[in-house]
Design a protein around this motif. Structure first.
Motif, short mmCIF file in Angstrom:
data_model
loop_
_atom_site.label_atom_id
_atom_site.label_comp_id
_atom_site.label_asym_id
_atom_site.label_seq_id
_atom_site.Cartn_x
_atom_site.Cartn_y
_atom_site.Cartn_z
N MET A 211 -40.46 38.90 12.78
CA MET A 211 -40.48 37.52 13.28
C MET A 211 -41.32 37.42 14.56
O MET A 211 -42.09 36.47 14.73
N LEU A 212 -41.17 38.37 15.44
CA LEU A 212 -41.96 38.34 16.68
C LEU A 212 -43.45 38.50 16.39
O LEU A 212 -44.28 37.84 17.01
N LYS A 213 -43.78 39.38 15.45
CA LYS A 213 -45.17 39.52 15.03
C LYS A 213 -45.70 38.21 14.46
O LYS A 213 -46.83 37.79 14.76
N GLU A 214 -44.90 37.57 13.61
CA GLU A 214 -45.30 36.31 13.01
C GLU A 214 -45.58 35.24 14.07
O GLU A 214 -46.53 34.47 13.96
N LEU A 215 -44.75 35.18 15.09
CA LEU A 215 -44.95 34.20 16.16
C LEU A 215 -46.22 34.50 16.94
O LEU A 215 -46.99 33.58 17.27
N GLU A 216 -46.45 35.76 17.23
CA GLU A 216 -47.64 36.13 17.99
C GLU A 216 -48.91 35.78 17.21
O GLU A 216 -49.85 35.19 17.76
N GLU A 217 -48.93 36.11 15.93
CA GLU A 217 -50.11 35.82 15.12
C GLU A 217 -50.29 34.32 14.90
O GLU A 217 -51.42 33.81 14.91
N SER A 218 -49.20 33.61 14.73
CA SER A 218 -49.29 32.17 14.51
C SER A 218 -49.78 31.44 15.75
O SER A 218 -50.60 30.52 15.66
N ALA A 219 -49.28 31.84 16.90
CA ALA A 219 -49.75 31.22 18.14
C ALA A 219 -51.25 31.43 18.32
O ALA A 219 -51.97 30.52 18.74
N ALA A 220 -51.73 32.64 17.98
CA ALA A 220 -53.15 32.94 18.14
C ALA A 220 -54.02 32.13 17.18
O ALA A 220 -55.20 31.87 17.47
N ALA A 221 -53.44 31.70 16.05
CA ALA A 221 -54.22 30.96 15.05
C ALA A 221 -54.30 29.47 15.34
O ALA A 221 -55.06 28.75 14.69
N LEU A 222 -53.55 28.99 16.31
CA LEU A 222 -53.50 27.56 16.60
C LEU A 222 -54.48 27.18 17.69
O LEU A 222 -54.69 27.91 18.66
N GLU B 3 -54.62 27.56 -2.17
CA GLU B 3 -55.52 26.44 -1.88
C GLU B 3 -56.47 26.74 -0.71
O GLU B 3 -57.24 25.86 -0.31
N GLU B 4 -56.38 27.96 -0.19
CA GLU B 4 -57.22 28.36 0.95
C GLU B 4 -57.15 27.33 2.07
O GLU B 4 -58.16 26.86 2.60
N ALA B 5 -55.93 26.97 2.42
CA ALA B 5 -55.69 25.96 3.45
C ALA B 5 -56.11 26.47 4.82
O ALA B 5 -56.19 27.69 5.05
N PRO B 6 -56.36 25.57 5.75
CA PRO B 6 -56.75 25.98 7.11
C PRO B 6 -55.70 26.86 7.77
O PRO B 6 -54.50 26.75 7.49
N ALA B 7 -56.17 27.71 8.66
CA ALA B 7 -55.28 28.68 9.32
C ALA B 7 -54.16 27.99 10.10
O ALA B 7 -53.05 28.51 10.17
N GLU B 8 -54.46 26.82 10.66
CA GLU B 8 -53.42 26.16 11.46
C GLU B 8 -52.26 25.67 10.59
O GLU B 8 -51.11 25.66 11.04
N MET B 9 -52.52 25.30 9.35
CA MET B 9 -51.44 24.88 8.47
C MET B 9 -50.54 26.08 8.12
O MET B 9 -49.31 25.96 8.07
N LYS B 10 -51.17 27.21 7.90
CA LYS B 10 -50.40 28.43 7.65
C LYS B 10 -49.56 28.79 8.87
O LYS B 10 -48.40 29.18 8.75
N ALA B 11 -50.14 28.66 10.06
CA ALA B 11 -49.44 29.02 11.29
C ALA B 11 -48.20 28.15 11.50
O ALA B 11 -47.12 28.65 11.84
N ILE B 12 -48.33 26.86 11.27
CA ILE B 12 -47.19 25.95 11.44
C ILE B 12 -46.08 26.31 10.46
O ILE B 12 -44.89 26.36 10.83
N THR B 13 -46.44 26.60 9.23
CA THR B 13 -45.44 26.98 8.22
C THR B 13 -44.76 28.28 8.60
O THR B 13 -43.54 28.43 8.45
N ARG B 14 -45.53 29.23 9.11
CA ARG B 14 -44.96 30.53 9.51
C ARG B 14 -44.00 30.36 10.69
O ARG B 14 -42.97 31.04 10.77
N ILE B 15 -44.32 29.48 11.62
CA ILE B 15 -43.44 29.25 12.77
C ILE B 15 -42.12 28.66 12.31
O ILE B 15 -41.04 29.07 12.75
N MET B 16 -42.18 27.68 11.41
CA MET B 16 -40.96 27.10 10.87
C MET B 16 -40.14 28.17 10.14
O MET B 16 -38.91 28.21 10.25
#
Length: 490
Positions: free
Chosen positions: A169-180, A113-126
């Motif tokens: 997991m640490l990579k995912e958190l770093e990238e997700s934080a940067a996207a928010l 659905e090409e959702a906004p980056a912040e929605m992806k980031a929240i899902t990745r953090i969870m």
């Protein structure tokens, strides 16, 4: 010619009838795809889970191993270091079937659905939180291929090494934080935890990074320091307003509280009650079973590792009604479920200051802030759990920061603050060795009288996923309570 015209006319009619046929056969009242917002709400409730695993994995096993609770009933396996395979695998059984599958499905839909980056980031953090809870409890687990039975047709996922899981997991958190950013996510009110507040999710990403970075301390101290430094620089929780928890309601009850309702056997351990002497939390967390008294003088802890016969032999008592149990203040059905708290973050900042001169270099303010936050956060349970500032001040005067004993003091307070979030209490105890707990040696235990180091996989894996299960055992060690996970190096 006439036959040709008839053939063309029939072809045209069939073509006209076929045009729009798919649309006519789609139910207009039924969505083709469930909305991402609806799926997020469901995933957050799945993450809190239910009585099945909160009773078995969180309370029956971990709360008693960590000597927050004690029970004479024999089926409370963690109290006596016995092995109930179904209880030990309860989290892995529940999480993979609901929250893991939900989050993996969401990630695919977010891309489609090409959702906004912040929605992806929240899902990745969870997703990181969920997998961290699983891998911390079991070690090597299905990760890269997990939850993809429908998505990719993978019915027998491989078990990834915990070292590789942690790196990702640490990579995912770093990238997700940067996207928010700082605005409100499109998830909005469907986000039951932060109501779409991107700034709070960003602080959570860094706070989880702080937690996972510290997990590496026994395996790779340099990497641990690197990730802890990065987390602090990124910005972690700053108050109890940032706590990562789910507030339940009558339609979404707390798995922990339902677990308390399932079984009236649990009492507070004497280890925990002894620690709480002079602590204003004691009359909030505990009440006497026999009459409901919350007077500290009436609150006695039950020793771990006893059955009714051993209790009678040791104390002359035939039942446990005179012992303290978890109070109604914290065990009502709509009680919150805590995943990570600001108090934990402050204690980790204090430890970072002690170890590496980080977080301002002075551990004492962080220690004090952690104690205060751990007491003040109880207000989330309701008015009966409010602790006056003057009582907290008095406690800190009586229990000042001790620089000569800093790591033990900080992490013993961490243990007290994670009461009922036993997943974190167990993980941090394995990481630090604190508090110093005296093991029990119940007859017939399977650990040789040592506190377990992990829980065990599902028995069904031996028949449903035998090759990958066997590979995990070969890589990690026997599927036993005493086998250490990768980061829990000796």
């Amino acid at each position: 010619m006439k036959n040709s015209i008839y053939i063309l006319l029939i072809a045209f009619l069939f073509g006209a009838c076929d045009k729009g046929f798919e649309e006519l056969n789609v139910n207009p009242t039924k969505p083709v795809q469930v909305s991402l917002s609806t799926k997020l709400t469901a995933a957050q409730k799945f993450m809190s889970s239910e009585r099945y695993d909160n009773w078995r994995a969180n309370l029956i096993y971990q709360s008693t191993m960590m000597q927050h609770l004690a029970v004479t009933a024999g089926y409370w396996s963690g109290d006596k270091y016995t092995w109930n395979k179904g209880y030990a695998s309860s989290l892995i059984d529940r999480y993979y079937g609901n929250v893991v599958k939900s989050l993996e499905d969401m990630l695919v839909q977010l891309e489609e659905e090409e959702a906004p980056a912040e929605m992806k980031a929240i899902t990745r953090i969870m997703r990181v939180f969920v997998y961290s809870r699983l891998t911390d409890l079991y070690g090597d687990i299905p990760y890269s291929e997990a939850g993809k039975a429908f998505i990719s047709g993978i019915l027998t996922p491989k078990y990834d090494a915990q070292s590789e899981i942690y790196a990702d997991m640490l990579k995912e958190l770093e990238e997700s934080a940067a996207a928010l950013g700082t605005g409100t996510s499109e998830f909005g009110a469907a986000d039951l935890i932060y109501q779409g507040d991107q700034a709070k999710w960003k602080k959570l990403a860094n706070s989880l990074m702080l937690r996972l970075g510290f997990r590496l301390i026994k395996r790779d101290a340099a990497a641990s320091q690197e990730w802890v430094t990065k987390a602090i620089a990124g910005g972690v929780m700053e108050s109890n307003d940032d706590i990562f928890y789910l507030q339940h309601d009558v339609n979404n009850r707390n798995g922990n509280s339902e677990a308390f309702d399932a079984d009236g056997n649990q009492r507070l351990s004497d280890t925990f009650v002894n620690f709480l002497q002079g602590d204003p939390r004691l009359p909030i967390l505990a009440s006497r079973r026999s009459d409901g008294s919350t007077a500290p003088a009436d609150l006695k802890g039950l020793p771990n590792g006893l059955d009714s016969e051993l209790l009678l032999a040791a104390t002359g008592e035939e039942n446990t009604t005179l012992y303290a149990e978890p109070s109604d203040i914290i065990t009502f059905f709509e009680a919150p479920m805590f995943f990570q708290t600001y108090a934990e973050v402050e204690f980790m900042l204090a430890e970072a200051a002690v170890r590496w001169n980080l977080a301002g270099g002075d551990p004492e303010p962080h220690y004090n802030a952690g104690v205060r936050a751990a007491m003040k956060m109880l207000e989330i349970y309701g008015q009966d759990a409010v602790i006056a500032d003057a009582d907290i001040d008095a406690y800190l005067v009586a229990n000042p920061f001790d620089s000569a004993n800093a790591i033990e003091q900080i992490n013993t307070q961490y243990w007290a603050a994670t009461f009922l979030n036993e997943y974190e209490a167990f993980s941090n105890w394995r990481r630090t060795g604190f508090p110093t707990l005296v093991p029990v040696n119940y007859p017939g235990n399977v650990t040789g009288g040592t506190i377990p180091r992990r829980l065990t996989y599902s028995e069904s894996e031996q028949s449903n996923n035998p090759e990958n299960y066997a590979a995990a055992i070969a890589a990690q060690g026997p599927d036993e309570l005493t086998t250490r996970v990768w980061w829990d190096a000796e």
